[in-house]
Design an enzyme around this catalytic site. Sequence first.
Site, PDB file in Angstrom:
ATOM      1  N   GLU A  44     -27.093  60.275   7.063  1.00 33.21           N
ATOM      2  CA  GLU A  44     -27.456  59.909   5.693  1.00 33.21           C
ATOM      3  C   GLU A  44     -26.875  60.942   4.754  1.00 33.21           C
ATOM      4  O   GLU A  44     -26.872  62.118   5.079  1.00 33.21           O
ATOM      5  CB  GLU A  44     -28.984  59.840   5.533  1.00 33.21           C
ATOM      6  CG  GLU A  44     -29.637  58.763   6.365  1.00 33.21           C
ATOM      7  CD  GLU A  44     -29.276  57.340   5.924  1.00 33.21           C
ATOM      8  OE1 GLU A  44     -28.896  57.151   4.748  1.00 33.21           O
ATOM      9  OE2 GLU A  44     -29.369  56.436   6.753  1.00 33.21           O
ATOM     10  N   CYS A  62     -17.597  49.392  19.032  1.00 30.46           N
ATOM     11  CA  CYS A  62     -16.242  49.008  18.652  1.00 30.46           C
ATOM     12  C   CYS A  62     -16.200  47.697  17.886  1.00 30.46           C
ATOM     13  O   CYS A  62     -15.154  47.311  17.383  1.00 30.46           O
ATOM     14  CB  CYS A  62     -15.353  48.933  19.890  1.00 30.46           C
ATOM     15  SG  CYS A  62     -15.924  47.750  21.111  1.00 30.46           S
TER      16      CYS A  62
END
Length: 181
Positions: A134, A160
């Site tokens: 964050e 992925c």
Amino acid sequence: MGVRTDRAKTNFDILAKHFDTVRSAFFIEYHSLAVSFMRYQNVCVEAVVHNPPPNVVTSDDIEQQLAPVYERLRLPFGRLELMTGIEERRFYDTGTRPGQVSVETAKQAVAASGISIGEFGALIHGSVCRDQMEPATAAGVHAGSGLPDQCLVMDVSNACLGLLSGMLIICLLYTSDAADE
């Protein structure tokens, strides 16, 4: 990813051909779900850009470092590429953060799309890597790329498949009533 209705089917067909070559278990297991999500009439990919790392290490480079071991074990050179299919690996300079690369890539994509930067309504950072947990890496990419302040901005992590998941989210947004708001 920009939205245009005039070339949507053609661009989707081109993209679908590329995805057909790399089908994964996700597509096989959730085939009906994936097919329903992947059929859009009013969205397309306007530009595809890439920003490859500048530092290249080839399989031959690695084998040169392993030469004493190869000679002692009488292993033939060329084995690493033959067994892995990997000719080269690419790396960014030490200390390069994913968001830095994404800012430059976003700028390239906007320029290549031919769409005015003010028309973009979302930025989804669909990478395996983040700058930190964050705030979202997408927030820094948004600030650095010059996209409009009112853009929806978020990170999407799905290993992925993060990039593909981000594309699906944008398609869903633009084909829903949320796009009108």
